[in-house]
Structure formats: C-alpha cells, structure tokens
Design a protein around this motif. Sequence first.
Motif, PDB file in Angstrom:
ATOM      1  N   MET A  45      13.361 -49.430   1.254  1.00  0.00           N
ATOM      2  CA  MET A  45      14.591 -50.121   0.859  1.00  0.00           C
ATOM      3  C   MET A  45      14.877 -49.835  -0.606  1.00  0.00           C
TER       4      MET A  45
ATOM      5  N   ALA B 174      20.603 -50.599  -0.693  1.00  0.00           N
ATOM      6  CA  ALA B 174      20.388 -50.756   0.746  1.00  0.00           C
ATOM      7  C   ALA B 174      21.605 -51.401   1.384  1.00  0.00           C
TER       8      ALA B 174
ATOM      9  N   VAL C   5      24.021 -53.488   3.906  1.00  0.00           N
ATOM     10  CA  VAL C   5      23.967 -54.698   4.711  1.00  0.00           C
ATOM     11  C   VAL C   5      25.186 -54.708   5.628  1.00  0.00           C
TER      12      VAL C   5
ATOM     13  N   VAL D 115      22.197 -57.654   8.783  1.00  0.00           N
ATOM     14  CA  VAL D 115      21.001 -56.812   8.803  1.00  0.00           C
ATOM     15  C   VAL D 115      21.046 -55.863   7.614  1.00  0.00           C
ATOM     16  N   ARG D 116      19.883 -55.652   7.020  1.00  0.00           N
ATOM     17  CA  ARG D 116      19.787 -54.749   5.868  1.00  0.00           C
ATOM     18  C   ARG D 116      19.005 -53.508   6.281  1.00  0.00           C
TER      19      ARG D 116
ATOM     20  N   ASP E  33      18.532 -48.917   5.604  1.00  0.00           N
ATOM     21  CA  ASP E  33      18.163 -47.903   4.612  1.00  0.00           C
ATOM     22  C   ASP E  33      19.327 -46.946   4.365  1.00  0.00           C
TER      23      ASP E  33
ATOM     24  N   GLU F 193      20.326 -65.239   6.688  1.00  0.00           N
ATOM     25  CA  GLU F 193      19.891 -64.316   5.639  1.00  0.00           C
ATOM     26  C   GLU F 193      19.762 -62.908   6.205  1.00  0.00           C
ATOM     27  N   PRO F 194      20.002 -61.869   5.378  1.00  0.00           N
ATOM     28  CA  PRO F 194      19.896 -60.502   5.885  1.00  0.00           C
ATOM     29  C   PRO F 194      18.523 -60.220   6.503  1.00  0.00           C
ATOM     30  N   LEU F 195      18.548 -59.704   7.714  1.00  0.00           N
ATOM     31  CA  LEU F 195      17.328 -59.342   8.419  1.00  0.00           C
ATOM     32  C   LEU F 195      16.870 -57.960   7.958  1.00  0.00           C
ATOM     33  N   ASP F 196      15.589 -57.830   7.632  1.00  0.00           N
ATOM     34  CA  ASP F 196      15.064 -56.538   7.199  1.00  0.00           C
ATOM     35  C   ASP F 196      15.040 -55.576   8.392  1.00  0.00           C
ATOM     36  N   ALA F 197      15.861 -54.552   8.333  1.00  0.00           N
ATOM     37  CA  ALA F 197      15.956 -53.570   9.416  1.00  0.00           C
ATOM     38  C   ALA F 197      15.574 -52.190   8.897  1.00  0.00           C
ATOM     39  N   THR F 198      14.462 -52.146   8.158  1.00  0.00           N
ATOM     40  CA  THR F 198      14.026 -50.892   7.550  1.00  0.00           C
ATOM     41  C   THR F 198      12.768 -50.327   8.201  1.00  0.00           C
TER      42      THR F 198
END
Length: 432
Positions: free
Chosen positions: A1, A5, A7, A15-16, A18, A53-58
């Motif tokens: 990230m 990054a 969103v 979702v966040r 790369d 909250e932004p979900l980590d999608a990395t």
Amino acid sequence: MTATAPVVRTAHGPVRGDLRIDGTLRFLGIPYAQPPVGALRFAAPVPPEPWTEPLDATAYGPTAQRRPFAEMTTIPEPSIPGDGVLNLNVFTPAADPAAALPVLVWIHGGGYVAGSAASPWYDGAAFNRDGIVLVSIGYRLGVEGFLHLDDAPDNRGVRDWIAALEWVRDNIAAFGGDPAKVTIAGQSAGGGAVQTLLAIPSARGLFRAAISVSGAVMRPQGRDLAETVSALFTARTGVPAAAAALRDLSDDELIDLQDRLDEDGPEREALPMVVLAPFADGELVPAPVHEALVAGTAGADVPLMLGCTAHEFDSMEPRELGAAVTDAMFRVPATEIATARARAGSPTWLYEFAWEATAPAFEGLAHHCVDLPFAFDLLDAPGVPEALGEAPPQALADAVHGAWVRFVRDLDPGPEWPRHTGDSTGAHLWSA
C-alpha cells in the motif's frame, strides 16, 4: 500500500487497493458474501455485513482450497487460510465510473474440489493494459459446494458464482467496468461453470458473453446421480449427508470424509470421474447442462467461445487412455455444443489449442492448462517454465490473448477466426 492507494466505495463499504507500477489498480479479497461458517456453512450465500472504514484489499483473501488438488499442480494455486472464502479480486485500468470498460469474470478450475483465485496465472495486468477489467472469484468447493444434502440448498458453489456475478452487476461501475458488458470465462471446472451458468435461468442478464476453456461437466448429471453420490458418502463414511451432521467438522475432518467418498471401488467406478460437481437439481439448474446446450434451450443468444487442448490428460495416464479421456470429457462435448449452436444460428467459435510444451514433464504435449498463460499473456508468470518449457512463443500469446480481448470487447474474436458453422467439422487451431 502507498500514500496514493486508491479507495473505491462498494455497495457494502469502501475498499482500499494498490496502485501498481504500471498505473493499473488492484483490489484483492473483497467479500461478495458473508463467510460460510456456522449456520451459513451449507447455506445459500448471504450478502456481506456493511462496513464503514476502508477495507484493506491489498492481499488475496482466504481460499476455499485447503489442500491442493495434488502434491504438484500445473498451475500455482496458493491455499490461504481464513473463513471469508467468498471473496473476489478486481484488476482495473482505472477506477473511473465514466470509463465503462468491458469486464471479464474469471472462474478458476480444480475439479470442483480444489483451485485458487489467488494464482499468479490469473493476474489481470495484460487485460488491464488492453482496456478490460478482470474479476477473479472464489467459491465453495467439494462437499461444501456440491454434495447433495437433505437439509441444505443444492449447488451451493453454483449459487456462489451467481452471487459473485450479482456483486459485479451492482459494483463494477465504481471500478471502471460496465455491468452491461460482462463476459464470463473459466477453465476445466471453471469452463464447466461457464456452461452451467449458460443453462441457469436466474443467471440470465448477469453476463452477455461466455468463454469455456476445457470445460468439464459431469455426465450423467441428474438429481438421481447426486442422491446416489450422497448415499455412497454416507455408506463409506458413516456420517449422514446432512448439514446438521457436517456443519461443525473441521476442514481437515471434512476433507478426509471427501477423500473416502472418492476412494477406488466398484461403487465409485460406476460413477462419473467427477462426482462433487454441479448437477441438475430441477430448480436452480433445471436440466442437465450438456443436453440443454445441445438442444438449444439454454444460452442460445449468448456468444460463446469454447474448445480444449489437443492432449488434455494424455500425460496423466497411458497415452491411449489419456487420449480417450480427452475426447470423451472435452473434445466431443465441445464439438457437439458448437455444432448444435451453430446450426441453430447461435454465435459460436470453436478452437483446439495444439501448441506442444517443451517442459520435461509435458514434452510434446498440448496438455491441460497449457493454454492459460497464452490467454492471459503472462508467459513470465511463476510456474510457467515448469509447465510450458523455456521461451514459449510470445507471438502465440499475442494471437490468443488478442482474440480474447476482441471477443470480450466486440463479441467477436476477429476475422482470422470465423464463426463455427453447422457444416463445420474442424476447429480453429492455435499452434506455433
């Protein structure tokens, strides 16, 4: 990230992802349904709980595959632990709703009991380069996805495919895709998934075109066969084929039972090669898929590209027997579907991939899976030298991948590959 990054807001929450070095974007492990655990383990897929909250999608999400199909597989297929296996990955040139780009939804293979959407062979970089959004999906496998249970909905894995396509319909515009320009594609079990979706009334409108690569559909496929498989499961394991009896078992315990179902024996030999697979339940899947496609009662208006490799399973058994399996499971069914559709005027393109690998394990064979690095234009992906050999021809990748791009974009692979006709006896040949 990175600090830049991207969103994207989905219907369930942001979702966040790369920003890749080539400028494209990647969002991994996005849930399209709640984790199938507890009461949901054998239930139809349920939409995710919303988040704020932004979900980590990395990073790739959990996979339904807990053990690979074999100790060594042609395609690198990571197994990732975790409960939330109903997730998907989005590779996009730009997360711009105004882009309205065509979309390719990829369904992995693995005999309906294995496989992984996290394979590096399914990276969407080349499709993004050529203006296409790629989505790869995970789904329930084996007993959890396909064993008939008296107290659970049938074809749970199929329901997962449909839920993923509904997520695409509702969310892909935010990632730069056009929900009206979706093509579904898959290889082996994934190719069978494509054929199955063509035969499902409730899937109509979720895609406009289809690509079945070495598609494998269980035959016969009636509900009576599914009930026979369930009875054999109970007889061999001593455990009732019921969600109530299986729900609380560990993954290892369930896979051990699944292995016992598939052990050699006269009862097993009387059944199809693949028994944990989609079947005609009379409701979601109203009729056997192959028969419905050949009869022209399913997917007749959907452009379809299908075919197989020249030596699908020739390397896995005595050459003569392998050739017979290739014919029976892949070449003959694909030709029957293509010819019947063509005679009915349905847009259809039939192919055979005949380029022969030089890798020691597969030398001289156009074997199962060998065509995928060409279709995805990923000849430098991990595992390719071991499966294909050194220096596979880039010109062939340009041709195959280019035909896929044109089909997804224009619903026609191009003038060098004419539509199959009712009088055709051959297929478009891919070779060096």
